[in-house]
Design an enzyme around this catalytic site. Structure first.
Site, mmCIF file in Angstrom:
data_model
loop_
_atom_site.group_PDB
_atom_site.id
_atom_site.type_symbol
_atom_site.label_atom_id
_atom_site.label_comp_id
_atom_site.label_asym_id
_atom_site.label_seq_id
_atom_site.Cartn_x
_atom_site.Cartn_y
_atom_site.Cartn_z
ATOM 1 C CB SER A 139 -24.932 4.689 45.205
ATOM 2 O OG SER A 139 -24.017 5.602 45.749
ATOM 3 N N GLY A 149 -20.956 8.302 52.019
ATOM 4 C CA GLY A 149 -21.982 7.371 51.558
ATOM 5 C C GLY A 149 -23.337 8.013 51.728
ATOM 6 C CB SER A 170 -24.144 15.074 49.001
ATOM 7 O OG SER A 170 -22.760 14.916 48.754
ATOM 8 C CG HIS A 171 -22.071 9.438 47.925
ATOM 9 N ND1 HIS A 171 -22.948 9.796 46.918
ATOM 10 C CD2 HIS A 171 -22.026 8.093 47.933
ATOM 11 C CE1 HIS A 171 -23.414 8.708 46.346
ATOM 12 N NE2 HIS A 171 -22.875 7.654 46.938
ATOM 13 C CB SER A 172 -19.623 14.737 51.145
ATOM 14 O OG SER A 172 -19.122 15.710 52.024
#
Length: 134
Positions: free
Chosen positions: A72, A44, A9-11
């Site tokens: 992404s 990210g 995950s981005h988090s």
């Protein structure tokens, strides 16, 4: 051979939360590794973080399924695969699945002894999981 899950995950908090929820739902029978956020704690994804989680998941000859939140995350996950040996890459799959529902269904299938292909199919079945009955 058991299947571990890598949650990308981005988090960092989101990855840890999905891992916590999914782990509690299957009584800790399945190894679930969060790989969220960047190396400096920002939002990210990080190929090295994902790679480290994959190395942990693959230890002892296990297989791994990667579940991702946004586009992404896929790019970082495929980059992380480049750092693995060919033999290791053969034991990893990426799921085109909703993160929470997919992780839940994948963990259930993995806890039942499902193969990597079966665990991936279960995760991808998360697209069909309804929250509200028609």
């Amino acid at each position: 051979m058991s299947v571990a899950l890598v949650i990308v995950s981005h988090s960092k908090k989101l990855a840890e939360g999905v891992a916590e929820l999914t782990g509690q739902m299957n009584s800790g029978q399945v190894q679930i590794l969060p790989a969220g956020g960047t190396d400096d704690g920002e939002l990210g994804t990080s190929a090295p973080r994902i790679g480290a989680a994959l190395e942990d998941a693959l230890a002892g000859g296990h297989e791994a399924l990667i579940l991702m939140d946004l586009g992404s995350a896929y790019l970082s996950s495929t980059l992380a695969l480049e750092f693995l040996t060919e033999e290791q890459r053969q034991r990893v799959a990426l799921a085109e699945a909703p993160l929470v529902e997919g992780a839940f269904l994948a963990a259930f299938e993995a806890a039942s002894g499902g193969s990597l292909a079966e665990v991936r199919a279960a995760a991808e079945g998360g697209h069909e999981l309804k929250k509200i009955a028609d």
